[in-house]
Design a protein around this motif. Structure first.
Motif, PDB file in Angstrom:
ATOM      1  N   THR A  80       0.823  -1.220   0.000  1.00 59.14           N
ATOM      2  CA  THR A  80       0.000   0.000   0.000  1.00 59.14           C
ATOM      3  C   THR A  80       0.854   1.266   0.000  1.00 59.14           C
ATOM      4  OG1 THR A  80      -0.141  -0.150   2.417  1.00 59.14           O
ATOM      5  CG2 THR A  80      -1.940  -1.119   1.152  1.00 59.14           C
ATOM      6  N   ARG A  81       2.088   1.148  -0.441  1.00 56.69           N
ATOM      7  CA  ARG A  81       2.983   2.301  -0.421  1.00 56.69           C
ATOM      8  C   ARG A  81       2.480   3.450  -1.282  1.00 56.69           C
ATOM      9  NH1 ARG A  81       9.169   0.795  -0.106  1.00 56.69           N
ATOM     10  NH2 ARG A  81       8.325  -0.002   1.845  1.00 56.69           N
ATOM     11  N   HIS A  82       1.677   3.125  -2.291  1.00 57.63           N
ATOM     12  CA  HIS A  82       1.155   4.180  -3.163  1.00 57.63           C
ATOM     13  C   HIS A  82       0.237   5.148  -2.410  1.00 57.63           C
ATOM     14  CE1 HIS A  82      -1.914   1.001  -3.095  1.00 57.63           C
ATOM     15  NE2 HIS A  82      -2.798   1.949  -3.356  1.00 57.63           N
ATOM     16  N   LEU A  83      -0.289   4.696  -1.240  1.00 56.81           N
ATOM     17  CA  LEU A  83      -1.191   5.556  -0.479  1.00 56.81           C
ATOM     18  C   LEU A  83      -0.481   6.714   0.200  1.00 56.81           C
ATOM     19  CD1 LEU A  83      -3.586   2.938   1.187  1.00 56.81           C
ATOM     20  CD2 LEU A  83      -4.011   4.366  -0.820  1.00 56.81           C
ATOM     21  N   TRP A  84       0.861   6.646   0.269  1.00 55.61           N
ATOM     22  CA  TRP A  84       1.577   7.765   0.864  1.00 55.61           C
ATOM     23  C   TRP A  84       1.364   9.046   0.054  1.00 55.61           C
ATOM     24  CZ3 TRP A  84       1.989   7.184   5.525  1.00 55.61           C
ATOM     25  CH2 TRP A  84       2.579   6.077   6.145  1.00 55.61           C
ATOM     26  N   GLY A  85       1.130   8.913  -1.235  1.00 58.82           N
ATOM     27  CA  GLY A  85       0.825  10.093  -2.043  1.00 58.82           C
ATOM     28  C   GLY A  85      -0.481  10.731  -1.615  1.00 58.82           C
ATOM     29  N   ASP A  86      -1.491   9.895  -1.351  1.00 62.02           N
ATOM     30  CA  ASP A  86      -2.770  10.415  -0.850  1.00 62.02           C
ATOM     31  C   ASP A  86      -2.605  11.027   0.532  1.00 62.02           C
ATOM     32  OD1 ASP A  86      -4.329   9.516  -3.108  1.00 62.02           O
ATOM     33  OD2 ASP A  86      -4.153   7.500  -2.308  1.00 62.02           O
ATOM     34  N   ILE A 109       5.660   3.107   9.602  1.00 62.68           N
ATOM     35  CA  ILE A 109       6.563   3.990  10.346  1.00 62.68           C
ATOM     36  C   ILE A 109       7.183   5.067   9.452  1.00 62.68           C
ATOM     37  CG2 ILE A 109       8.687   2.633  10.024  1.00 62.68           C
ATOM     38  CD1 ILE A 109       9.127   3.155  13.113  1.00 62.68           C
ATOM     39  N   GLU A 110       7.145   4.853   8.126  1.00 60.90           N
ATOM     40  CA  GLU A 110       7.644   5.884   7.198  1.00 60.90           C
ATOM     41  C   GLU A 110       6.819   7.165   7.264  1.00 60.90           C
ATOM     42  OE1 GLU A 110       8.208   1.782   5.407  1.00 60.90           O
ATOM     43  OE2 GLU A 110       6.534   2.912   6.227  1.00 60.90           O
ATOM     44  N   MET A 111       5.659   7.083   7.901  1.00 58.63           N
ATOM     45  CA  MET A 111       4.789   8.240   8.060  1.00 58.63           C
ATOM     46  C   MET A 111       5.539   9.443   8.629  1.00 58.63           C
ATOM     47  SD  MET A 111       1.317   8.330  10.359  1.00 58.63           S
ATOM     48  CE  MET A 111       2.178   7.578  11.735  1.00 58.63           C
ATOM     49  N   MET A 112       6.491   9.174   9.549  1.00 58.31           N
ATOM     50  CA  MET A 112       7.227  10.277  10.188  1.00 58.31           C
ATOM     51  C   MET A 112       7.999  11.098   9.151  1.00 58.31           C
ATOM     52  SD  MET A 112       6.218   9.418  13.146  1.00 58.31           S
ATOM     53  CE  MET A 112       5.534   7.907  13.825  1.00 58.31           C
ATOM     54  N   LYS A 113       8.674  10.382   8.253  1.00 56.05           N
ATOM     55  CA  LYS A 113       9.460  11.061   7.227  1.00 56.05           C
ATOM     56  C   LYS A 113       8.563  11.797   6.237  1.00 56.05           C
ATOM     57  CE  LYS A 113      13.111  10.236   3.797  1.00 56.05           C
ATOM     58  NZ  LYS A 113      13.995   9.223   3.188  1.00 56.05           N
ATOM     59  N   ILE A 114       7.450  11.165   5.829  1.00 57.88           N
ATOM     60  CA  ILE A 114       6.518  11.795   4.892  1.00 57.88           C
ATOM     61  C   ILE A 114       6.001  13.113   5.478  1.00 57.88           C
ATOM     62  CG2 ILE A 114       4.338  11.540   3.645  1.00 57.88           C
ATOM     63  CD1 ILE A 114       6.484   9.625   2.672  1.00 57.88           C
ATOM     64  N   ILE A 115       5.643  13.078   6.751  1.00 54.32           N
ATOM     65  CA  ILE A 115       5.116  14.281   7.404  1.00 54.32           C
ATOM     66  C   ILE A 115       6.109  15.433   7.309  1.00 54.32           C
ATOM     67  CG2 ILE A 115       4.574  15.271   9.672  1.00 54.32           C
ATOM     68  CD1 ILE A 115       3.224  12.568  10.353  1.00 54.32           C
ATOM     69  N   LYS A 116       7.358  15.163   7.633  1.00 50.34           N
ATOM     70  CA  LYS A 116       8.365  16.220   7.641  1.00 50.34           C
ATOM     71  C   LYS A 116       8.772  16.660   6.231  1.00 50.34           C
ATOM     72  CE  LYS A 116       9.406  17.491  11.859  1.00 50.34           C
ATOM     73  NZ  LYS A 116       9.419  18.910  12.263  1.00 50.34           N
ATOM     74  N   GLN A 117       8.682  15.758   5.268  1.00 50.55           N
ATOM     75  CA  GLN A 117       8.976  16.140   3.888  1.00 50.55           C
ATOM     76  C   GLN A 117       7.907  17.079   3.342  1.00 50.55           C
ATOM     77  OE1 GLN A 117       9.392  12.288   1.981  1.00 50.55           O
ATOM     78  NE2 GLN A 117      11.631  12.459   1.974  1.00 50.55           N
ATOM     79  N   VAL A 118       6.655  16.807   3.685  1.00 50.30           N
ATOM     80  CA  VAL A 118       5.545  17.618   3.189  1.00 50.30           C
ATOM     81  C   VAL A 118       5.415  18.911   4.003  1.00 50.30           C
ATOM     82  CG1 VAL A 118       3.036  17.690   2.817  1.00 50.30           C
ATOM     83  CG2 VAL A 118       4.309  15.580   2.350  1.00 50.30           C
ATOM     84  N   LEU A 119       5.589  18.799   5.330  1.00 49.76           N
ATOM     85  CA  LEU A 119       5.421  19.955   6.220  1.00 49.76           C
ATOM     86  C   LEU A 119       6.677  20.111   7.082  1.00 49.76           C
ATOM     87  CD1 LEU A 119       1.786  19.120   7.429  1.00 49.76           C
ATOM     88  CD2 LEU A 119       2.414  20.790   5.672  1.00 49.76           C
ATOM     89  N   PRO A 120       7.738  20.635   6.524  1.00 46.33           N
ATOM     90  CA  PRO A 120       9.018  20.690   7.254  1.00 46.33           C
ATOM     91  C   PRO A 120       8.974  21.501   8.534  1.00 46.33           C
ATOM     92  CG  PRO A 120       9.122  21.973   5.213  1.00 46.33           C
ATOM     93  CD  PRO A 120       7.864  21.183   5.154  1.00 46.33           C
ATOM     94  N   ASN A 121       8.025  22.421   8.655  1.00 47.36           N
ATOM     95  CA  ASN A 121       7.965  23.270   9.842  1.00 47.36           C
ATOM     96  C   ASN A 121       6.969  22.781  10.893  1.00 47.36           C
ATOM     97  OD1 ASN A 121       9.871  25.156   8.819  1.00 47.36           O
ATOM     98  ND2 ASN A 121       8.256  26.102   7.577  1.00 47.36           N
ATOM     99  N   VAL A 122       6.287  21.689  10.610  1.00 47.67           N
ATOM    100  CA  VAL A 122       5.300  21.178  11.556  1.00 47.67           C
ATOM    101  C   VAL A 122       6.014  20.607  12.786  1.00 47.67           C
ATOM    102  CG1 VAL A 122       5.181  18.779  10.728  1.00 47.67           C
ATOM    103  CG2 VAL A 122       3.146  19.846  11.713  1.00 47.67           C
ATOM    104  N   LYS A 123       5.392  20.741  13.969  1.00 46.37           N
ATOM    105  CA  LYS A 123       5.883  20.099  15.176  1.00 46.37           C
ATOM    106  C   LYS A 123       5.304  18.686  15.214  1.00 46.37           C
ATOM    107  CE  LYS A 123       8.198  23.352  17.494  1.00 46.37           C
ATOM    108  NZ  LYS A 123       9.568  23.191  18.014  1.00 46.37           N
ATOM    109  N   LEU A 124       6.182  17.686  15.230  1.00 50.37           N
ATOM    110  CA  LEU A 124       5.745  16.286  15.204  1.00 50.37           C
ATOM    111  C   LEU A 124       5.988  15.656  16.572  1.00 50.37           C
ATOM    112  CD1 LEU A 124       4.723  13.736  13.851  1.00 50.37           C
ATOM    113  CD2 LEU A 124       7.003  13.383  12.866  1.00 50.37           C
ATOM    114  N   VAL A 125       4.906  15.241  17.219  1.00 52.47           N
ATOM    115  CA  VAL A 125       4.953  14.649  18.556  1.00 52.47           C
ATOM    116  C   VAL A 125       4.501  13.196  18.457  1.00 52.47           C
ATOM    117  CG1 VAL A 125       4.151  14.846  20.942  1.00 52.47           C
ATOM    118  CG2 VAL A 125       4.330  16.905  19.506  1.00 52.47           C
ATOM    119  N   LEU A 126       5.280  12.288  19.011  1.00 52.49           N
ATOM    120  CA  LEU A 126       4.931  10.864  18.989  1.00 52.49           C
ATOM    121  C   LEU A 126       4.800  10.348  20.414  1.00 52.49           C
ATOM    122  CD1 LEU A 126       4.498   8.112  17.621  1.00 52.49           C
ATOM    123  CD2 LEU A 126       7.002   7.836  17.557  1.00 52.49           C
ATOM    124  N   THR A 127       3.612   9.876  20.764  1.00 54.50           N
ATOM    125  CA  THR A 127       3.405   9.229  22.059  1.00 54.50           C
ATOM    126  C   THR A 127       3.699   7.740  21.916  1.00 54.50           C
ATOM    127  OG1 THR A 127       1.728  10.829  22.756  1.00 54.50           O
ATOM    128  CG2 THR A 127       1.720   8.694  23.860  1.00 54.50           C
TER     129      THR A 127
END
Length: 409
Positions: A80-86, A109-127
């Motif tokens: 389902t890697r193609h869903l990262w585009g969505d 877990i690649e979600m973390m990298k996708i988030i920062k690539q798309v929104l480099p200035n977002v604050k990413l918090v992981l519980t």
């Protein structure tokens, strides 16, 4: 300061009854209460309409992500890697300032990298709700052998002994891959100091991981149920699986003399029993039948029913045989002024002070738990003594504020 936020969870409590899902959803609701422009994204196994990656539930703020990961060793998406585009398109559309991620399990877990690539200035918090990154055995830190011994540390050779089909090199690369994905996280939240210490030992920067308990909603507490000379009511509340200690609880009850059994009334409220392996189901069912005069199995419950359940009992028991992190039921019990009997390990022992807000017994020991039951029965005033020591656990507004302080918001 109001902000636009996205809360991400590995399930929606409408469909998944776990504590992590509930904690994430309650935090989302608190964000709304605080005036944030908040959205909740939850992974689901429900089939989408027309192959869509997303759908909404209840309202446009609660979004289901129809995805999964196929590699349970690396928590990685393959098919389902193609869903990262969505997913990237959704991030762009929402453009949150802060993302509170409550899991990566089943999301990828690649979600973390996708988030920062798309929104480099977002604050990413992981519980971090358990030890998945550290332990391949469902994040339990329990050995896979027959005795299922507790594991005190991870290591490539130690992990290879549990999973001989994976080489020490595989486990080395697994750790490297997960840590590379964790690199993108700005702040980690650990609901217990025990979990924080385990992740620091594993390699997370101690400056980036903060202890903040899962906040609890405010509740109105009715007076505690009186303990009569005849009966003490104790409840087990939570998932039912081989690591939650249901067998230890039932073994302990079988050890009690008949006179003591007649003074106890045990309620078991929990989900997922029917999905467990047949041997476990058979053993528990056999014990329940033998103890039918002491124990009642009620099955799953809805979150809104919890207050009513807790208001009718004297004690809560948490007999888990793994480390646990911060079982939601402990905080919920304390919110309702109920003392808790817990295994003396991990986050359980951290959350309950022995002879202050509850009682410890030796983890995995039915004999020790039986002795604890006898102590309760021999001193009927013990409950009221401990109740007087209970203070309210961290509230949702307090948890919200502490988390935002950790990331300087």
């Amino acid at each position: 300061m109001h902000k636009k936020v996205l809360v991400i969870a590995h399930g929606h409590p409408e469909f998944n009854k776990g504590g992590g899902e509930q904690a994430a959803y309650q935090f989302f609701q608190e964000c709304l209460s605080q005036g944030d422009d908040a959205y909740f994204l939850a992974r689901t196994a429900i089939s989408p309409h027309g192959g869509a990656a997303f759908s909404t539930i209840k309202n446009e703020r609660e979004i289901l992500f129809h995805t999964t990961h196929d590699d349970f060793f690396l928590f990685s998406n393959i098919k389902t890697r193609h869903l990262w585009g969505d997913f990237a398109d959704l991030l762009t559309q929402l453009s949150p300032e802060v993302i509170y991620c409550h899991h990566y399990f089943l999301l990828g877990i690649e979600m973390m990298k996708i988030i920062k690539q798309v929104l480099p200035n977002v604050k990413l918090v992981l519980t971090l709700h358990e030890y998945y990154a550290i332990c391949h055995n469902s994040g339990l830190m329990v050995k896979t052998g027959k005795d299922k011994k507790l594991c005190f540390e991870s290591g490539t050779r130690e992990c290879n002994q549990c999973f001989p089909d994976k080489s020490p090199g595989d486990f080395f690369l697994r750790k490297q891959y997960i840590q590379q994905c964790f690199y993108w996280v700005d702040c980690f939240i650990a609901p217990s100091a025990f979990l924080r210490d385990r992740y620091i030992d594993w390699g997370v920067d101690c400056a980036k991981i903060h202890v903040v308990e899962n906040g609890q909603p405010s509740v109105s507490v009715i007076p505690n149920v009186n303990v009569t000379d005849k009966q003490v009511r104790i409840a087990y509340i939570g998932q039912i699986n081989p690591f939650k200690g249901i067998d230890v609880l039932l073994d302990a009850l079988e050890l009690l003399p008949e006179e003591a059994q007649q003074q106890l009334y045990i309620d078991i409220h929990g989900a997922n029993f029917s999905s467990q392996e047949s041997d476990f189901q058979h053993k528990i069912s056999k014990q329940l039948k033998k103890l039918s005069h002491v124990v009642r199995m009620h099955g799953a419950y809805e979150p809104h029913e919890l207050g009513r359940i807790l208001d009718t009992i004297n004690w809560v028991v948490v007999p888990s045989t793994w480390w646990e992190n911060s079982p939601m039921v402990i905080q919920e019990a304390l919110s309702h002024g109920k003392p808790v009997i817990v295994s003396d390990i991990g986050g359980m022992a951290e959350k309950i002070q022995h002879n202050v807000t509850g009682l410890h017994f030796r983890a995995r020991s039915a004999v020790s738990l039986a002795d604890t039951f006898m102590a309760i029965l021999s001193d009927k005033s013990l409950q009221s003594k401990l109740v007087s020591n209970i203070t309210k656990p961290l509230s949702l507004p307090e948890s919200y504020q502490q988390i935002n302080n950790s990331i300087s918001i």
